[in-house]
Design an enzyme around this catalytic site. Structure first.
Site, short mmCIF file in Angstrom:
data_model
loop_
_atom_site.label_atom_id
_atom_site.label_comp_id
_atom_site.label_asym_id
_atom_site.label_seq_id
_atom_site.Cartn_x
_atom_site.Cartn_y
_atom_site.Cartn_z
N ASP A 89 0.87 -1.18 0.00
CA ASP A 89 0.00 0.00 0.00
C ASP A 89 0.90 1.23 0.00
OD1 ASP A 89 -2.24 1.57 -0.04
OD2 ASP A 89 -3.13 0.76 1.79
N ASP A 124 -3.67 7.12 -3.79
CA ASP A 124 -5.03 7.59 -4.04
C ASP A 124 -5.49 8.48 -2.89
OD1 ASP A 124 -4.81 5.10 -2.58
OD2 ASP A 124 -6.99 5.04 -2.49
N CYS A 274 -13.59 -22.87 20.62
CA CYS A 274 -12.96 -22.88 19.31
C CYS A 274 -11.96 -24.01 19.25
CB CYS A 274 -12.26 -21.56 19.04
SG CYS A 274 -11.45 -21.55 17.44
N CYS A 276 -9.75 -24.34 16.63
CA CYS A 276 -8.74 -24.07 15.61
C CYS A 276 -7.38 -24.49 16.16
CB CYS A 276 -8.77 -22.60 15.22
SG CYS A 276 -7.87 -21.51 16.34
N CYS A 279 -6.22 -22.38 19.20
CA CYS A 279 -6.97 -22.47 20.47
C CYS A 279 -6.97 -23.88 21.06
CB CYS A 279 -8.42 -22.06 20.26
SG CYS A 279 -8.63 -20.35 19.76
N1 GUN Z 1 -6.58 0.61 2.77
C1 GUN Z 1 -7.88 0.59 3.15
N2 GUN Z 1 -8.61 1.44 2.40
C2 GUN Z 1 -7.76 2.00 1.51
C3 GUN Z 1 -7.92 2.95 0.45
O1 GUN Z 1 -9.01 3.47 0.19
N3 GUN Z 1 -6.79 3.26 -0.27
C4 GUN Z 1 -5.58 2.70 0.01
N4 GUN Z 1 -4.53 3.03 -0.75
N5 GUN Z 1 -5.40 1.82 1.00
C5 GUN Z 1 -6.49 1.47 1.74
ZN ZN Z 2 -9.43 -20.45 17.68
#
Ligand code: GUN
Ligand code: ZN
Length: 643
Positions: A89, A124, A274, A276, A279
């Site tokens: 990201d 963005d 749970c 899993c 757990c």
């Molecule tokens: N992570 C969660 N929502 C968003 C988003 O709208 N844009 C970006 N770049 N990362 C995110």
């Molecule tokens: Zn669990």
């Protein structure tokens, strides 16, 4: 590259391949790794949990001196020790959380390329749900410009071009449409985290569905910031392929455990029910008393197991063609999710485009919301426009004796017909004329015997509307059928024609049922097998769904009787030799197709001069065929050279 392998609702099982050739099956989760915290190490995600992908934050790496140097030096995969697909990201989410970030789009794209990310993200602008429309529209322009720039710079890196638009559905659709024209690889839908945090799930439905209208259907769609097991089935049903979750670790840090039915605080839980792998063997008391670090790790692992388990289930339900059922069940975990499910009703026109004309296995009714599934709408639409009543008097039967109706009601139906009445069963689908009772979805569905008031009232209302629309002059109860009827009728022929009209329309049916008709029926079951018209075998009926397979002779008649593009997929000259040998039609060879085709519908493959060369079933929908460079568009059954 993204290939659609299977489909159900708007969901798909896809095969995603990066530019370097790494692949994974979707729907899939990208767990978030914070390179500074490492709650569950990346290598463990790969080896122990089987995650083929993760997402981390290039902005944090860029701004942390040691990480920045290391990532540039050895690359992201080696730094994290993760051999799978890495998405990064851009810092947008940090600006959503903490205000402005000091960074340009070009800088962060350049950096993501430098560290060897598989899928990088544009910087963005996060459109907040409380923003005005003007502010939202303005910021979308900036995001689109930055996306364009990123596409020019991307090189070997794939690009996430984030579709934004706050809660404004027209802006969402427009932004998505413009994103679809750019050279991006993945379509995240952004700005949805606040909606999920505030349980505004019906607005989430609006946002996802309006985005889906515009996005390129041949690219994976990422629900950016969504990863709670509670919402995965619903989001997948709406056509989301990628998910990511930071919550598994964030929640773990404050003792919150994720389950398909919600998030629960360790301090409020009564038991740890749970099993899993994380757990297993622990009691609630033990878990509460653990030191902070071990407890956080255990809960984070539990959360990941819940997500992977649910995603595996989502994929299974897609493969079984039952994802609507899973989504309906999951949406009962919280009233806000139930609202979201009910909101989906507003999008029936859209979901109907994606809904297969038939499927294996029965439709299970889970509650009144089941009637919002597109299969119900399609049935009523086609009944209203393609059904021709054999007589103008009806007998209304109850749906209480099992299916197909013509079995338990065999004698009553015959008596009604002798008296000139058309038997109609009042079912949860609405009216079901006896001629259609063996066809999907009518016979292949299960409803509770104790039907809820809402569905009962609604099916009666629809039935009376149908009776008046079709011009029935009379509707009686079975006890009122006169005993002394003498009308002659051919139940098989009535059925053969009614199913054909439902499946191919009235005009095509005229052409298919021309001249002398012989019906070949099964000796064992008595069901219709083949339709022979004037000596030509035009249709075969499948026992499983009571629908037809179109034969070449039938295809030729439809082509003569109904102008293109009705039921057609026309292909380029190059692929004709292959298709006439019975090979499948790939989307890149399609010239044109009927805009009303639905998945699994019978189609006629034609050449550019409208000569029929094969029959088959549609796999992609027209919206996908038009924008697709790869993938099977039609599964071909027989080519002209076989006959
Ligand atoms: N992570 C969660 N929502 C968003 C988003 O709208 N844009 C970006 N770049 N990362 C995110
Ligand atoms: Zn669990």
């Amino acid at each position: 590259m993204f290939e659609i392998i299977r489909r159900d609702g708007m969901a798909r099982i896809g095969k995603f391949t990066t530019n370097s050739g790494k692949t994974m099956e979707t729907p899939a989760l990208f767990p978030v790794i914070n390179p500074k915290i490492n709650t569950v190490p990346a290598r463990e995600l790969y080896d122990k949990f089987g995650f083929k992908s993760l997402i981390t934050n290039s902005y944090i790496i860029k701004n942390t001196k040691e990480l920045n140097e290391k990532a540039r030096e050895v690359g992201l995969h080696e730094m994290l020790d993760f051999p799978g697909i890495i998405m990064t990201d851009s810092g947008t989410f940090q600006s959503h959380m903490y205000g402005e970030v000091e960074l340009t789009n070009e800088e962060i794209i350049e950096f993501q390329k430098a560290i060897g990310t598989d899928i990088g993200t544009v910087l963005d602008i996060f459109t907040e749900p409380y923003w005005t429309k003007e502010q939202t529209a303005k910021s979308i322009e900036v995001t689109l410009e930055r996306t364009q720039k990123a596409c020019e710079m991307k090189g070997d890196m794939m690009i996430n071009g984030v579709a934004q638009g706050s809660i404004y559905t027209d802006l969402r659709e427009d932004c998505a449409r413009r994103m679809a024209t750019m050279d991006i690889d993945v379509h995240p839908v952004g700005g949805i985290v606040p909606l999920m945090e505030q349980y505004r799930y019906s607005e989430l439905v609006d946002v996802i569905m309006s985005s889906k209208k515009g996005l390129n259907p041949n690219r994976p769609v990422h629900a950016f910031g969504a990863g709670h097991p509670m919402v995965l089935a619903l989001l997948a049903l709406m056509g989301c392929d990628f998910f990511d979750s930071a919550s598994y670790a964030k929640f773990a840090r404050d003792d919150r455990m994720m389950f398909v039915d919600g998030t629960f605080r360790l301090q409020d839980m009564e038991t740890l029910d749970c099993n899993c792998p994380a757990c297993r063997g622990h009691t609630l008391e033990q878990l509460r008393k653990m030191d902070k670090k071990s407890k956080t790790k255990l809960i984070a692992e539990h959360n990941l197991y819940q997500i992977t388990q649910e995603l595996a289930l989502v994929r299974r339900y897609i493969k079984e063609g039952r994802l609507w059922e899973l989504a309906e069940i999951r949406c009962r975990a919280h009233p806000a999710l139930l609202d979201a499910l009910r909101r989906l009703r507003e999008y029936q026109d859209l979901t109907e485009n994606y809904d297969p004309i038939s499927r294996e296995g029965a439709i299970f009714y889970t509650g009144p919301e089941t009637r919002n599934r597109p299969v119900f709408k399609r049935y009523l639409d086609r009944l209203g426009t393609r059904y021709i009543p054999p007589t103008d008097k009806a007998v209304l039967f109850e749906d209480s004796k099992g299916k197909p109706y013509s079995r338990p009601y065999a004698e009553e139906f015959a008596k009604a017909r002798r008296a000139g009445y058309t038997p109609i069963v009042v079912s949860a689908f609405g009216p079901v004329p006896a001629e259609l009772d063996e066809m999907y979805p009518l016979a292949q569905s299960l409803f509770p015997e104790n039907m809820d008031m809402e569905t009962e009232t609604e099916s009666e209302r629809i039935t009376f509307q149908f009776l008046s629309m079709m011009g029935f002059k009379e509707a009686i109860e079975p006890s009122q059928i006169p005993d002394d009827g003498t009308e002659e009728f051919d139940a098989d022929l009535l059925r053969a024609k009614a199913v054909s009209r439902y499946q191919f329309g009235i005009e095509a049916t005229e052409a298919l049922f021309r001249g002398k008709i012989e019906l070949v029926t099964s000796k064992k079951t008595g069901k219709i097998r083949n339709v022979i018209s004037d000596g030509e075998h035009v249709l075969s009926m499948r026992a499983g769904d009571g629908m037809y397979t179109l034969r070449m002779e039938g295809a030729k008649r439809i082509v003569e009787a109904c102008p293109a593009p009705f039921m057609r997929v026309s292909v380029m000259d190059d692929s004709i030799p292959f298709v006439s040998e019975g090979r499948n039609v790939f989307a890149q060879f399609v010239l044109d197709c009927d805009p009303d085709l639905r998945p699994m519908e019978e189609v006629i493959v034609t050449d550019r001069n409208d000569n029929p060369i094969a029959t088959g079933r549609a796999f992609l929908i027209p919206f996908e065929i038009r924008q697709r460079k790869k993938g099977m568009a039609v599964k071909v059954r027989s080519g002209s050279s076989d006959e």
